[in-house]
Enzyme design. Structure first.
Site, mmCIF file in Angstrom:
data_model
loop_
_atom_site.group_PDB
_atom_site.id
_atom_site.type_symbol
_atom_site.label_atom_id
_atom_site.label_comp_id
_atom_site.label_asym_id
_atom_site.label_seq_id
_atom_site.Cartn_x
_atom_site.Cartn_y
_atom_site.Cartn_z
ATOM 1 N N HIS A 190 -60.218 14.245 -2.568
ATOM 2 C CA HIS A 190 -60.659 15.023 -3.716
ATOM 3 C C HIS A 190 -59.933 16.357 -3.795
ATOM 4 C CE1 HIS A 190 -63.138 16.432 -0.358
ATOM 5 N NE2 HIS A 190 -63.302 17.570 -1.032
ATOM 6 N N ASP A 219 -60.906 20.193 -5.138
ATOM 7 C CA ASP A 219 -62.177 20.880 -5.338
ATOM 8 C C ASP A 219 -62.383 21.347 -6.778
ATOM 9 O OD1 ASP A 219 -63.103 20.630 -2.734
ATOM 10 O OD2 ASP A 219 -62.176 22.501 -2.064
ATOM 11 N N HIS A 249 -57.762 16.660 -0.413
ATOM 12 C CA HIS A 249 -58.130 16.667 1.004
ATOM 13 C C HIS A 249 -59.287 15.699 1.252
ATOM 14 C CE1 HIS A 249 -60.262 19.973 -1.017
ATOM 15 N NE2 HIS A 249 -61.251 19.797 -0.158
ATOM 16 N N ARG A 289 -66.721 27.873 3.146
ATOM 17 C CA ARG A 289 -65.607 27.811 2.188
ATOM 18 C C ARG A 289 -65.722 28.885 1.118
ATOM 19 N NH1 ARG A 289 -65.472 22.781 -1.467
ATOM 20 N NH2 ARG A 289 -65.913 24.166 -3.231
#
Length: 277
Positions: A97, A99, A253, A268
């Site tokens: 995916h 983000d 990732h 994150r």
């Protein structure tokens, strides 16, 4: 200290040394990191015990920060997502995916800090959408170049997982209404390098707009397998306080889920970007 960036592979990934990210980053250091990001797509830093506030302030050096609509955030910094997973809260990111592609200006990058790790496992892989696109045949590139794909919030954040309580349902319904499916180019142009790369992903991409369902499903299935080829990827084995900074515009990732029932905690920060073209 002298900042040094060492490539980990020809397609993607580099290790950065000679910088302390717990201290304010100078303009020269920021520019060097952005140049390294442009070349290598994902940068890795070892032993960087940044606090949530320090991580937020570091990320702000690269742009405005995104606040996630459903993920939990840190009490000291709402811009920091807390990804705390174990057997009772299994992860949802064990797919390829990019983000937050369900918004009109998807993130330009993200900074991920390893806070608590399992005894083994929990690696993350990144793939270069540029390398994957350039490896396609010219006829297939020409087919993909003018197409658009829809990206869906509810595909990656389904109600059964994120709206289980009345409080969660209220937050989820608000987010789903705010973020209807949105089209982006199947092949995106990087706004800095000008390079072209694949911009569809398993996590959020629901369909290719110009194709019928069977054609769309077949093309997307092929591209999902194609981008995961090892020659387009780098794999990072986390140690506590490692930090990764990746260019979210043309990478994907995948977080491996091989550590359950043990716990894994990552923080994150997500830097907003621009409209894909």
């Amino acid at each position: 200290m002298t900042l040094h960036i060492q490539a980990l592979g020809p397609a993607i990934g580099a290790l950065v040394t000679g910088i302390d990210l717990t201290q304010p980053v100078s303009d020269a250091q920021r520019d060097a990191l952005l140049a390294g990001l442009l070349q290598h797509h994902v940068l890795f830093f070892e032993n960087q015990p940044v606090t949530p506030v320090q991580q937020r302030d570091l990320a702000r050096r690269f742009g405005e920060l995104h606040i996630h609509p459903v993920y939990p955030t840190h009490p000291d910094a709402v811009e920091i997502i807390v990804l705390d997973t174990d057997d009772n809260n299994p992860p949802d990111n064990d797919n390829w995916h990019t983000d937050v592609t369900f918004i009109d200006k998807p993130p330009m990058g993200a900074l991920l800090s390893a806070r608590h790790l399992p005894p083994s496992g929990g690696d993350t892989l990144w793939a270069s959408g540029i390398a994957a696109y350039e490896a396609l045949s010219e006829p297939l590139r020409k087919l993909l170049d003018p197409l658009h794909a829809e990206h869906s919030f509810v595909q990656s954040f389904p109600a059964w997982r994120y709206a289980r309580t009345p409080e969660e349902r209220k937050v989820w319904e608000s987010a789903a209404a705010k973020y209807p499916d949105i089209p982006h180019p199947v092949v995106r142009t990087h706004p800095v390098s000008g390079k072209r790369g694949l911009f569809v992903n398993e996590g959020f991409t629901s369909r290719i707009v110009e194709l019928d369902k069977k054609e769309s499903d077949a093309i997307l299935a092929f591209l999902r397998v194609h981008i995961a080829k090892p020659e387009f990827t780098v794999r990072w084995r986390w140690k506590q306080y490692d930090l990764a900074f990746w260019d979210n515009r043309l990478t994907q990732h995948y977080a491996t889920v091989d550590y359950l029932p043990h716990r894994r905690v990552m923080h994150r920060a997500t830097v907003l970007g621009d409209v894909p073209y």
